[in-house]
Design a protein around this motif. Sequence first.
Motif, PDB file in Angstrom:
ATOM      1  N   ASN A 179       0.693  -1.308   0.161  1.00 18.67           N
ATOM      2  CA  ASN A 179      -0.146  -0.206   0.071  1.00 18.67           C
ATOM      3  C   ASN A 179       0.802   1.278   0.055  1.00 18.67           C
ATOM      4  N   MET A 180       1.841   1.431  -0.681  1.00 14.63           N
ATOM      5  CA  MET A 180       2.988   2.210  -0.800  1.00 14.63           C
ATOM      6  C   MET A 180       2.261   3.070  -2.237  1.00 14.63           C
ATOM      7  N   VAL A 181       2.579   4.545  -2.219  1.00 18.97           N
ATOM      8  CA  VAL A 181       2.643   5.319  -3.268  1.00 18.97           C
ATOM      9  C   VAL A 181       3.844   5.353  -4.007  1.00 18.97           C
ATOM     10  N   VAL A 182       3.782   5.253  -5.279  1.00 20.88           N
ATOM     11  CA  VAL A 182       5.238   5.045  -6.039  1.00 20.88           C
ATOM     12  C   VAL A 182       5.162   6.132  -6.959  1.00 20.88           C
ATOM     13  N   MET A 183       6.442   6.932  -6.986  1.00 19.73           N
ATOM     14  CA  MET A 183       6.786   8.138  -7.757  1.00 19.73           C
ATOM     15  C   MET A 183       8.043   7.714  -8.517  1.00 19.73           C
ATOM     16  N   LEU A 184       8.046   8.439  -9.460  1.00 19.07           N
ATOM     17  CA  LEU A 184       9.092   8.249 -10.555  1.00 19.07           C
ATOM     18  C   LEU A 184       9.558   9.420 -11.024  1.00 19.07           C
ATOM     19  N   ASP A 185      11.040   9.821 -10.951  1.00 23.28           N
ATOM     20  CA  ASP A 185      11.447  11.210 -11.669  1.00 23.28           C
ATOM     21  C   ASP A 185      11.771  10.663 -13.106  1.00 23.28           C
ATOM     22  N   ASN A 186      11.037  11.221 -13.976  1.00 22.69           N
ATOM     23  CA  ASN A 186      10.925  10.723 -15.311  1.00 22.69           C
ATOM     24  C   ASN A 186      11.465  11.926 -16.390  1.00 22.69           C
ATOM     25  N   THR A 187      12.550  12.542 -15.823  1.00 25.00           N
ATOM     26  CA  THR A 187      13.092  13.631 -16.752  1.00 25.00           C
ATOM     27  C   THR A 187      13.818  13.017 -17.749  1.00 25.00           C
ATOM     28  N   TYR A 188      14.458  12.101 -17.657  1.00 27.79           N
ATOM     29  CA  TYR A 188      15.067  11.410 -18.784  1.00 27.79           C
ATOM     30  C   TYR A 188      14.045  10.603 -19.790  1.00 27.79           C
ATOM     31  N   GLY A 189      13.169   9.924 -19.375  1.00 33.33           N
ATOM     32  CA  GLY A 189      12.313   9.166 -20.037  1.00 33.33           C
ATOM     33  C   GLY A 189      11.246  10.256 -20.929  1.00 33.33           C
ATOM     34  N   ASN A 190      10.936  11.550 -20.149  1.00 36.36           N
ATOM     35  CA  ASN A 190      10.300  12.714 -20.463  1.00 36.36           C
ATOM     36  C   ASN A 190       8.829  12.413 -21.282  1.00 36.36           C
ATOM     37  N   GLY A 191       8.170  11.187 -20.923  1.00 35.94           N
ATOM     38  CA  GLY A 191       6.947  10.840 -21.280  1.00 35.94           C
ATOM     39  C   GLY A 191       6.927  10.324 -22.809  1.00 35.94           C
ATOM     40  N   TYR A 192       8.071  10.670 -23.665  1.00 34.63           N
ATOM     41  CA  TYR A 192       8.040  10.304 -24.892  1.00 34.63           C
ATOM     42  C   TYR A 192       8.752   8.718 -25.010  1.00 34.63           C
ATOM     43  N   HIS A 193       9.652   8.465 -24.307  1.00 33.58           N
ATOM     44  CA  HIS A 193      10.538   7.506 -24.276  1.00 33.58           C
ATOM     45  C   HIS A 193      10.104   6.498 -23.310  1.00 33.58           C
ATOM     46  N   PHE A 194       9.554   6.899 -22.195  1.00 31.83           N
ATOM     47  CA  PHE A 194       9.086   6.090 -21.121  1.00 31.83           C
ATOM     48  C   PHE A 194       7.994   6.775 -20.473  1.00 31.83           C
ATOM     49  N   LYS A 195       6.819   5.927 -20.273  1.00 42.71           N
ATOM     50  CA  LYS A 195       5.471   6.385 -19.644  1.00 42.71           C
ATOM     51  C   LYS A 195       5.515   5.709 -18.314  1.00 42.71           C
ATOM     52  N   PRO A 196       5.822   5.978 -17.158  1.00 43.09           N
ATOM     53  CA  PRO A 196       6.019   5.169 -16.030  1.00 43.09           C
ATOM     54  C   PRO A 196       4.472   4.616 -15.431  1.00 43.09           C
ATOM     55  N   LEU A 197       3.548   5.502 -15.819  1.00 43.30           N
ATOM     56  CA  LEU A 197       2.208   5.049 -15.190  1.00 43.30           C
ATOM     57  C   LEU A 197       1.959   3.609 -16.019  1.00 43.30           C
ATOM     58  N   ASP A 198       2.442   3.788 -17.144  1.00 43.33           N
ATOM     59  CA  ASP A 198       2.084   2.265 -17.945  1.00 43.33           C
ATOM     60  C   ASP A 198       2.939   0.989 -17.332  1.00 43.33           C
ATOM     61  N   PHE A 199       4.006   1.303 -16.270  1.00 43.22           N
ATOM     62  CA  PHE A 199       4.572   0.161 -15.606  1.00 43.22           C
ATOM     63  C   PHE A 199       4.530   0.323 -14.297  1.00 43.22           C
TER      64      PHE A 199
END
Length: 390
Positions: free
Chosen positions: A178-198
């Motif tokens: 029951n933890m909240v998961v956050m990710l700094d996606n500055t590198y993936g920038n939403g174009y090359h990596f979409k964290p919410l899909d993972f």
Amino acid sequence: METKMKKDTQIVSTGRKKEYTHGVVNPVVQRASTIVFDSVAQMKEAVKNRANKTLFYGRRGTTTHFALQDAITELENGAGCALYPSGAAAISNAIISFVKSGDHILMVDTAYEPTRDFCRVILNNMGVETTYYDPLIGEGIRDLIRPNTRLLFLESPGSISMEVQDVPLLSRIAHEHNMVVMLDNTYGNGYHFKPLDFGVDISIQAATKYIVGHSDVMMGVAVANEEHWPQLRENSYLMGQCTSADDAYLALRGLRTLSVRLQQHEKSALKIANWLSTHPLIDHVRHPALETCPGHEYFKRDFSGSNGLFSFVMKAGNQAAINALLDGLDHFKMGYSWGGFESLITANMGLQGLRSATGWQHGPIIRIHVGLEDCDDLLADLEQGLQQYQ
Ligand SMILES: Cc1ncc(COP(=O)(O)O)c(CNNC(=O)CNC(=O)c2ccccc2[N+](=O)[O-])c1O
């Protein structure tokens, strides 16, 4: 029936509702603190819908902000996007929105240095304890989870040393507790990596970097899934977080060319990374797309591409050698950022002071951001610079 558009069409088309553009291509720049209403009924309606992209008060945003929020939300496949004056503000406010005194959080050891400083100073003073973990810990993360562990923070690839994390595994384990998961996606920038899909709940970016793409705006964004969006939105509002309409316009303008810029950054960076891999002074290159980068297998599995940022580790060297290299370059400038059109370089004698869970068993590490200059000029610049590295 409308077919799902491809990524390049999406970043051109998103955030262009007529109510934002008034018939032109880009949104209007609607600068505001005060919104004025023609009737009590209209004011009450605005109050009721103030959290739902309705003109209410400057701090809730205007149509320029709404356009950017729509665009970044779509880019990251989320439910909503909060805007902040910087990436650091996005990170700190996203975390503060979900922790209270007495909580414990797990922070990746390769987090951006000011993120680490925020944990050490602000969270510690709030009575929130931080444990740092090895970015490649895998199942071992279970041993660090306590009854009061509320949040798992990832940054993949990690700052400077570029380790790529097994995001779906870590997210799954965190959700079992029951933890909240956050990710700094500055590198993936939403174009090359979409964290919410993972499996990530909140994807955070320093839009300052690739989204803006021109080194002229400071901005942070955080996109949450349905479950976490109301709390992120309302707590960030309570923290007074907002950005200017002009900066929102410039960020949306940057987004339109994200794909073509990334293609050029990626092409040049890969050419340079492969050339550096064979250089006699270099121990190994930490470019996520190369097998010599820790977590490369996760990059191959989860990312659709790379960009201009990567690091390389020297076999040996001292500060004088580093100074000679960095001072001798023409195109790679020294500067605290990345993701713009220019090439940049920074160096660390080692990362011992920046790592508490993993240490650093290598020599000096150089991080470069490969810009949009001609790649041959950049290669020649690095070649002559490395000749000064004695
Ligand atoms: C992954 C990631 N996540 C968040 C932020 C912060 O974004 P912001 O600069 O918009 O606040 C950044 C900012 N990036 N800045 C850099 O990489 C270079 N600067 C630093 O690393 C640095 C280190 C120590 C102290 C201060 C800085 N700094 O950025 O000012 C980031 O790289």
